[in-house]
Design an enzyme around this catalytic site. Structure first.
Site, short mmCIF file in Angstrom:
data_model
loop_
_atom_site.label_atom_id
_atom_site.label_comp_id
_atom_site.label_asym_id
_atom_site.label_seq_id
_atom_site.Cartn_x
_atom_site.Cartn_y
_atom_site.Cartn_z
N ASN A 91 -25.06 -10.72 -2.42
CA ASN A 91 -24.34 -11.98 -2.65
C ASN A 91 -24.13 -12.77 -1.37
O ASN A 91 -23.01 -13.13 -1.00
CB ASN A 91 -23.01 -11.74 -3.39
CG ASN A 91 -22.01 -10.92 -2.59
OD1 ASN A 91 -22.38 -10.10 -1.75
ND2 ASN A 91 -20.73 -11.14 -2.83
N ASP A 136 -17.28 -1.05 -1.54
CA ASP A 136 -17.08 -2.48 -1.79
C ASP A 136 -16.41 -3.14 -0.58
O ASP A 136 -15.69 -4.12 -0.72
CB ASP A 136 -16.26 -2.73 -3.07
CG ASP A 136 -16.35 -4.18 -3.53
OD1 ASP A 136 -17.30 -4.88 -3.13
OD2 ASP A 136 -15.45 -4.61 -4.28
N HIS A 178 -17.36 -0.43 -8.80
CA HIS A 178 -15.93 -0.48 -8.46
C HIS A 178 -15.01 -0.47 -9.68
O HIS A 178 -14.29 -1.42 -9.93
CB HIS A 178 -15.60 -1.67 -7.55
CG HIS A 178 -16.28 -2.97 -7.90
ND1 HIS A 178 -16.21 -3.53 -9.15
CD2 HIS A 178 -17.04 -3.81 -7.15
CE1 HIS A 178 -16.89 -4.66 -9.14
NE2 HIS A 178 -17.41 -4.85 -7.95
N LYS A 189 -28.48 -6.45 -9.07
CA LYS A 189 -27.04 -6.65 -9.24
C LYS A 189 -26.74 -7.74 -10.25
O LYS A 189 -27.20 -8.88 -10.10
CB LYS A 189 -26.41 -7.00 -7.88
CG LYS A 189 -24.90 -7.25 -7.94
CD LYS A 189 -24.12 -5.98 -8.27
CE LYS A 189 -22.65 -6.26 -8.51
NZ LYS A 189 -21.84 -6.13 -7.30
N LEU A 227 -22.48 -6.58 3.64
CA LEU A 227 -22.68 -6.65 5.09
C LEU A 227 -22.72 -8.06 5.63
O LEU A 227 -22.73 -8.26 6.84
CB LEU A 227 -23.98 -5.93 5.48
CG LEU A 227 -23.94 -4.40 5.44
CD1 LEU A 227 -25.32 -3.82 5.73
CD2 LEU A 227 -22.92 -3.85 6.43
N ARG A 228 -22.79 -9.08 4.72
CA ARG A 228 -22.87 -10.49 5.16
C ARG A 228 -24.11 -10.72 6.02
O ARG A 228 -25.06 -9.96 5.96
CB ARG A 228 -21.58 -10.91 5.89
CG ARG A 228 -20.27 -10.54 5.22
CD ARG A 228 -20.15 -11.02 3.80
NE ARG A 228 -18.79 -10.84 3.29
CZ ARG A 228 -18.50 -10.72 2.00
NH1 ARG A 228 -19.46 -10.75 1.08
NH2 ARG A 228 -17.26 -10.58 1.60
N LEU A 283 -11.57 -8.23 -5.90
CA LEU A 283 -11.94 -8.25 -7.31
C LEU A 283 -12.87 -7.08 -7.59
O LEU A 283 -13.80 -6.86 -6.82
CB LEU A 283 -12.62 -9.58 -7.66
CG LEU A 283 -11.66 -10.77 -7.72
CD1 LEU A 283 -12.41 -12.08 -7.84
CD2 LEU A 283 -10.67 -10.62 -8.89
N ALA A 297 -11.44 -13.28 -2.18
CA ALA A 297 -11.32 -11.89 -2.66
C ALA A 297 -12.18 -10.98 -1.81
O ALA A 297 -13.35 -11.28 -1.57
CB ALA A 297 -11.76 -11.81 -4.11
N HIS A 351 -22.14 0.90 -2.39
CA HIS A 351 -21.79 -0.51 -2.69
C HIS A 351 -21.15 -1.11 -1.45
O HIS A 351 -20.00 -0.82 -1.13
CB HIS A 351 -20.81 -0.59 -3.87
CG HIS A 351 -20.45 -1.99 -4.27
ND1 HIS A 351 -20.49 -2.43 -5.57
CD2 HIS A 351 -20.05 -3.07 -3.54
CE1 HIS A 351 -20.13 -3.70 -5.62
NE2 HIS A 351 -19.84 -4.11 -4.40
C1 NCD Z 1 -16.76 -9.21 -2.88
C2 NCD Z 1 -17.20 -10.14 -1.76
O1 NCD Z 1 -16.35 -10.65 -1.04
O2 NCD Z 1 -18.42 -10.30 -1.57
N1 NCD Z 1 -15.34 -9.36 -3.07
C3 NCD Z 1 -14.51 -8.46 -3.64
O3 NCD Z 1 -13.35 -8.78 -3.84
N2 NCD Z 1 -14.93 -7.26 -3.98
C4 NCD Z 1 -17.52 -9.50 -4.11
C5 NCD Z 1 -17.41 -8.43 -5.17
O4 NCD Z 1 -17.96 -7.34 -5.00
O5 NCD Z 1 -16.73 -8.64 -6.18
ZN ZN Z 2 -18.72 -5.82 -4.14
#
Ligand code: NCD
Ligand code: ZN
Length: 345
Positions: A41, A247, A174, A99, A16-17, A219, A263, A13
Site C-alpha cells: 500500500n 502490521d 491482523h 493483498k 516498510l514505506r 486499523l 491509522a 505482515h
Molecule cells: C496500515 C498503514 O498505515 O499502512 N495502517 C494500520 O492501521 N494498520 C494499513 C493497514 O494495514 O490497515
Molecule cells: Zn497492515
C-alpha cells in the site's frame, strides 16, 4: 525463564514505506526477522510485478551492511487486476501474496476492491496458481459500528468468499476479535490468520487513557478486553493457523498528532520482544517459537529459518521517538520499558 533462544522468526505482515521512511525503519525489522511479507500500500500502490521488483530492490538497497533480510513481495489487488498480472506474479517467483483491501478500509486503501464478488474469476485463478490471498477483513460501510466491522466482514464477505473458492489459500490479516478466532479455527484447510502485538497487549481503553492517544490508533481499531483475551487464548492453544504479523505501520509524528490522524502503530523496533511479553503474560512462552518462526513459513510453503535469535528477560527503555526522514516517529511503548531484550549476535 530468563533467556529464550528460538529459531529466527519472520514477519508475515509489514509496512516498510518508501524513500527516507523506508531507510529509517527497515533496519529494525532486519535485526529481528529473516523475512517479511511487505505490504503493497504505497502511494501509488504496488499493482504489478515490475513495480514490486523495483520496490524490492529499493528495500534491499536500504538494508544495513551485513543484514540478511529477504523482502517477500505482494501485489495490491484492484478492480482492474488482470489474470495475466496474476500469472506474471506467480511466474516471477518474487510475489508471495495478493493483498485485498476493501476500498477505503484503511491507510492507502483508496485503490482497493469495491466489489469482492466481481473478482471471483481472479480469485479462482489465484487458487489455481497457488497465490495466497491476504485480506484486510473489515467492511467499509460507515453505518456499521467500527468495533463490529471485522465480525460483519466474516459473515458477509470472507465466509462466502472462502466457500466459493474451496482451494484458495487465505490469510485473514491482523485479527482482533473472538469471532475471528472462532472463524479461523473452524474454517476449512488453507485458512490462517496473523495477529499483531498491539492487539495482544492493549485493549481499546488505551485509546482514551487520560485523553485521546493517537499513537494507539490503528486499523482494525483496538478492541475490548474480552476480544484481546480471546486472541491470547488462541495463541496459547498453539494452533498452526495463527502466526506472527506485526502490521508495523510507521507514520510521521505530525501525521498521527493532528485533527484527523493516520491509522497505524509502529512496532518494528521491539516487535519480537513485545510478542514475548504477550506470550509470557499467559504462561505460553514455549509457544512463541512456533507462532513466530514455523506456522507462517509452513503456510506460505517456504523453508523454516535455520539460524536463531536470543531474547533475555532484561527491561530496556524505548526511546521517545526515532528519526523518520525529515520528521520523527513515535514507536509503541515510547518512553516506557519493554520486559524482553533482543541480544545481538
Ligand atoms: C496500515 C498503514 O498505515 O499502512 N495502517 C494500520 O492501521 N494498520 C494499513 C493497514 O494495514 O490497515
Ligand atoms: Zn497492515
Amino acid at each position: 525463564m530468563s533467556a529464550l533462544r528460538i529459531t529466527r522468526p519472520d514477519d508475515w505482515h509489514l509496512h516498510l514505506r518508501d524513500g527516507a521512511a523506508l531507510a529509517a525503519v527497515v533496519g529494525f525489522s532486519a535485526a529481528r526477522f529473516a523475512r517479511a511479507i511487505v505490504m503493497p500500500n504505497l502511494n501509488p500502490p504496488v499493482t504489478s510485478t515490475p513495480q514490486a521488483r523495483a520496490y524490492r530492490e529499493r528495500i534491499r538497497a536500504c538494508l544495513p551492511a551485513g543484514a540478511r533480510f529477504e523482502p517477500l513481495m505482494t501485489l495490491y489487488l484492484t478492480d482492474s487486476t488482470t489474470a495475466a498480472e496474476l500469472e506474471a506474479a506467480k511466474a516471477s517467483g518474487l510475489i508471495h501474496g495478493i493483498k485485498l483491501y476493501p476500498a477505503g478500509a484503511t491507510t492507502h486503501a483508496e485503490a482497493g476492491v469495491t466489489d469482492v464478488r466481481a473478482l471471483d474469476e481472479r480469485f479462482a485463478r489465484m487458487a489455481e496458481l497457488g497465490l495466497v490471498l491476504e485480506v484486510h477483513g473489515e467492511v467499509t460501510d460507515p453505518a456499521v459500528d467500527i468495533f463490529e466491522r471485522e465480525a460483519r466482514f466474516i459473515d458477509t464477505v470472507l465466509g462466502p468468499l472462502i466457500e466459493r473458492h474451496p482451494r484458495l489459500r487465505v490469510v485473514f490479516e491482523h485479527i482482533t476479535t473472538a469471532a475471528a478466532v472462532q472463524f479461523v479455527r473452524g474454517a476449512r484447510e488453507g485458512v490462517a490468520a496473523t495477529v499483531t502485538p498491539q492487539h495482544l497487549l492493549l485493549n481499546r481503553n488505551a485509546l482514551f487513557a487520560g485523553g485521546i492517544r493517537p499513537h494507539y490508533y490503528c486499523l482494525p481499531v483496538l478492541k475490548a478486553e474480552r476480544e484481546r483475551r480471546a486472541l491470547l487464548e488462541a495463541l496459547a492453544a498453539g494452533s498452526p493457523r495463527f502466526f506472527l504479523g506485526t502490521d508495523s505501520a510507521p507514520h510521521a509524528r505530525g501525521d498521527k498528532e493532528r485533527a484527523c490522524g493516520c491509522a497505524g502503530v509502529f512496532s518494528a523496533h521491539a516487535a519480537l520482544e513485545l510478542y514475548a511479553e504477550a506470550f509470557e503474560s499467559i504462561g505460553a512462552l514455549p509457544r512463541l517459537e512456533a507462532f513466530a518462526a514455523f506456522h507462517g513459513a509452513d503456510f506460505y510453503g517456504l523453508p523454516r529459518n535455520r539460524d536463531a535469535v536470543t531474547l533475555v528477560r532484561e527491561p530496556w527503555s524505548v526511546p521517545a521517538q526515532f528519526p523518520y526522514g525529515a520528521d520523527t516517529l513515535v514507536p509503541l511503548r515510547a518512553g516506557e520499558s519493554v520486559a524482553w531484550r533482543l541480544v545481538s549476535e
